[in-house]
Every structure is written in C-alpha cells, then in structure tokens.
Design an enzyme around this catalytic site. Sequence first.
Site, PDB file in Angstrom:
ATOM      1  CE  LYS A 136      -4.026  -2.073   2.344  1.00  0.00           C
ATOM      2  NZ  LYS A 136      -4.851  -2.119   4.259  1.00  0.00           N
ATOM      3  CG  HIS A 139      -2.652   6.086   4.900  1.00  0.00           C
ATOM      4  ND1 HIS A 139      -2.893   6.894   6.389  1.00  0.00           N
ATOM      5  CD2 HIS A 139      -3.812   5.921   4.357  1.00  0.00           C
ATOM      6  CE1 HIS A 139      -4.156   6.733   6.333  1.00  0.00           C
ATOM      7  NE2 HIS A 139      -4.945   6.569   5.074  1.00  0.00           N
ATOM      8  CG  HIS A 142       1.711   4.549   8.760  1.00  0.00           C
ATOM      9  ND1 HIS A 142       1.776   3.377   9.383  1.00  0.00           N
ATOM     10  CD2 HIS A 142       0.821   4.070   7.529  1.00  0.00           C
ATOM     11  CE1 HIS A 142       0.907   2.391   9.466  1.00  0.00           C
ATOM     12  NE2 HIS A 142       0.255   3.014   8.130  1.00  0.00           N
TER      13      HIS A 142
END
Length: 576
Positions: A136, A139, A142
Amino acid sequence: MACYFRRAIAEQVSRAVGVPSEKIIHHVHAIPANRKRASADFQLHLRSAVDGLVDVTYCEEKAEALACKLASDSVINEISLARGVLTFKINRSLLVKKVLHQIKQDGSSYGFTSELLSGFPKGLTLVEYSSPNIAKKFHVGHLRSTIIGNFIANLKEAAGNKVLRVNYLGDWGLQFGLLGAGFSKFGCEEKLNANALQHLFDVYVKVNAAAEKDEEMKQSAHEFMKKLETGHQQALSLWTHFRGLSIAEYAKVYKRLGVQFDEYSGESFYRERSQDVLNLLRSKNILKITKEGTGVVDLTEKDDLSAYSTVMRSDGTTLYITRDIAAAIDRMEKYNFDEMVYVTDKSQRIHFQNLFKILKMLGKDKVDCCKHVTFGRVQGMQTRRGDVVFLEDVLDEARARMLQNMANAATSKAIEDPADTAEKIGVAALIIQDFKGPLQSDYHFNWDEALQSVGDTGVFLQYTHARLQSLLTLWSTREEEDFNVSCLQEPSAIATLQHFLRYDEVIYKTLKELQPRYLVAYLMGLGHLANVSHHSLEVKGSPPEVAHARLYFFNAIRVVLASGMKLLGIKPVDKM
C-alpha cells in the site's frame, strides 16, 4: 556550562545548610530570559530544596537566616531572597566567557554533557516506528509515527545511547490473500513496474470491492493466504516481490523525510515463531480455549475471563498480538536491549497494555524496559485537490507551496537547488506543526499557519538559521579562539546567554517525557532572541574586536539552533 554555575551555587548553599551539594544541585534552576528587563540567572526554591534534606522545617525566618550566610564571590555577583525563593546573578563577564567557550568546545553535544543527564541510563535503545502496511502507498496516518520515532531515536542517540531503529512492517494477513488472489485478475506487470504501490493499491481496491459481492473471490483470497501460511513457493514468490517493491518505494519517502532504519522487520518474520508462543502459553497453562475454539489469555489471572486477549483463531492460526509477543521475545533474546520504545497512535494503547501484561505473565522481566509512546491523529490535512490519503502528496504540496512563497519573497537569495531547499523547509513546517503540542492530542493541520515565515513555525526556524549562516560569511577572524567579553554586555546578548543556561534542563525534561514540544518551545525562544540580537548587535561597520565577539556569539546561536533542529529531524538550510 550551566552546571558550572549550578555547582558553585549548590556548594554555597551546601556549606550553609550542611548537606552535600549533589542533593541541592538538581533544585537550582535557570530562570527564563526576560527580553524586556534584566533579571537574575538562577533560582532555588528553599522549601523544595531544604525540606527533607535537613532536620528543620522551612519558615521565613530560617530562609532569611540561610540567605544571610550566603555571600557574593568571583562567580556569583548578587544573591536575593523573596517569598522563599533565592535568586542568583552570575558575574556577567564570566557568564559570557564560560557559556560561549563551552558551546564552541562541545558543538552539537552542548547540553548533553551536563551532569543533570547523568541519571539517565546508557545502553541499547530499540525504537520501533513508522511500520506501514506493505503493498500500500505510504499512508499519511503513518507520518506521525515516522517523525516521532525518528525524533526519539535522535534524542536517545545524542544522549549517549546506542540506538537500533526498527521498521516493523505490516506484511502479513488476509490483505495479502486478497491481493494475491486479485493480482491475477486485475494486475498488470507493466503498471506494476511503472508505479508499484499505486498499482497495488488500485488492485487491492478492486479485489476488495469484488470480494464483498463475490463469495468465490473471498474464498480465493483465503486459499491464497493458506498457501502463504504453508510456504507455497509461487505464492511466497509473489508476496516477496510485492514486499521488495514496497520497501524500495518507502525508502524514497523516508529519504525525503531524512529518516533511516537499521532494520526492516515485519509480522511475516514471526509467523512460525508465533506458534512457539502458543506452545509456551500452553505449557504455562495460560492459554484458555473458549467454546468457540478460539485461544485466549485471561488477563485477570482469576479464570473469570472478564478481561482477556485473543491470541489464536478457531482454525489454529495466530493474530497480530501473537506475532507481537513473538517479536518482543525474539528481540529480548537477540539484542538484550536496555530499553524498547514502541511508537504508535493512541488507538493501540489497549493492545500494548495487553502485550506487556502477557509478556509479564510469561516471566519476561525485560518487559519492564518496554514503553509505548502514543500520539493523536491529524485532522484537516488537505492539498489544493482536496483530502489526502498519501504522504507523498503532502510532501509534494509542502514543497510546491514553499517554492511559490520563495519565488514571491523579496528577500529570497539565489539558491543552487530551489526544489531541495523548498523540500527541507516544507518538511520543517510539517514537523514543527506536529510537535508544538502534546503528542497525545489530536490536532487540526493548517497549511497557511504552518508555512508562515513569522511566528512559531518551522519556516521561521529555517529562516533564522539561514540568516545566521549568511551573517557568519563576514567572520574572517573565526580562527581566533578568544574574544573580548566586554563587547557582549548588551541586554540582548545577556538574555540569549541566559537562554543557553536552560538548554540542559530542557533536554532533561524532553528525555524524561519524550515530548518534543519542550525542545520546540526552546528553539522558538532562541530564534526570537537571535532576531532581537541581529537588530541590536551590528556587525558591519563595527570595530574588528567588537565584530569578532559578536560573530562568535552569533555562531554559538547557530550551533545550538542547528543541533536542536537536527534532533527534531529537520535539516537546517543555509540559504532561502
């Protein structure tokens, strides 16, 4: 250098009250600088310092009697008593000479050599932070874990600890079953090579939507996950490929943030060892099987299951916490660390309470050296295109806005690499906006506020550092070690030196609480004092002796400012 003066004060008080100076020195505190009027340098609250150290009860008469026993000497110029607080004013020439020479001598270690910090244990500190989910894109959620963990690692390293920086990746679980099953249907090798994480994210969105409607797709995901669990070569090869591509993409983002790791670990490392954890729990009669067939640990240790943690599914597979237990035990045995710090958002507080409780039940005393640092969530982080999910978009936005601001500013200097400078300033803006308040608090991000060049912002700190660096190009006599202390007696110079006296106390508090806001507030104060001094202490046109002393002073500000910024994870710029 504050310790030199604290010790002189503590020794005077020690002789007056008859207790060791070591017991007094930690009660002597530097007084915050006052830019508007002259003030003393240190204070001692007699009630806190004397009560419990001597066999008398504090009272005003005894305080006055004690104050009468103290006298000015070559270090201390004035001693005053008011409402139970003793204040001490240091010999001004000695203050200037000692502080500036100490900063010149210690450089970026200034403040960390103080005996105030001697009580903090030195050893191996393991910091686990960032920990994105592979396959992924990085994000934005994070971001806080990444910059907070990096700050804690920097701080511990500066304090003399050996630090191991660990990125514990989310690289196992049903999401990979979905991705593995869906890639054959929705995946494209060409798109994967062009933009790996974006394509994997697109595949995941499609397969997840399909699995909600199609039971067959959901079953395919479970079958792929089962293949991974049993070591199926083709499934593992695809998983390894996705993992490698993810780490390579993350490395680009980490480079932009100035973050690095010593070790990339992950849940997958402990998929087999987590079965050993279940066996260990069984052997100690800690694992309880419910009527549904799940394995749980009774956290009350009273067999009533009023508080429990599930560590095994009914099919015998393990969960996130089981793998975390395995990881913690492995690190205890492998590294024999002195301290381990986990940096995650506050929603995981219960998870870590349970983790530490289970480790304690297993007899792992090293758990007492483990700490969970929590943080709140960021709200309102948007680009001009709207809400953002990915960190790269935020970094791009920060860089673009700073490039525009730099282009519009009349004072901008010619810069060799404007984009790189804008990147560093933008990252500083993000970090300072994040670190200004308590880590546990949620906060609302505001671009206009974060990117202001005045006020308490990262842009202001970068601007101040660049301004000092520019001023120091005038310093042709920098090789001369000595300077005339009488050239630095102006109020702005004295106020800044008083501010330097507080640096080790700020570091002490920051280390104790692992809260960057104390250091941020200190650096902002130093930046504002630097700007006042820049206006009041002319260098151009001053006699050589005066110019040299003032540049020596400005260099000390730059050294402390730069070292503090680096602790926060900010790369100081020389021009902007």
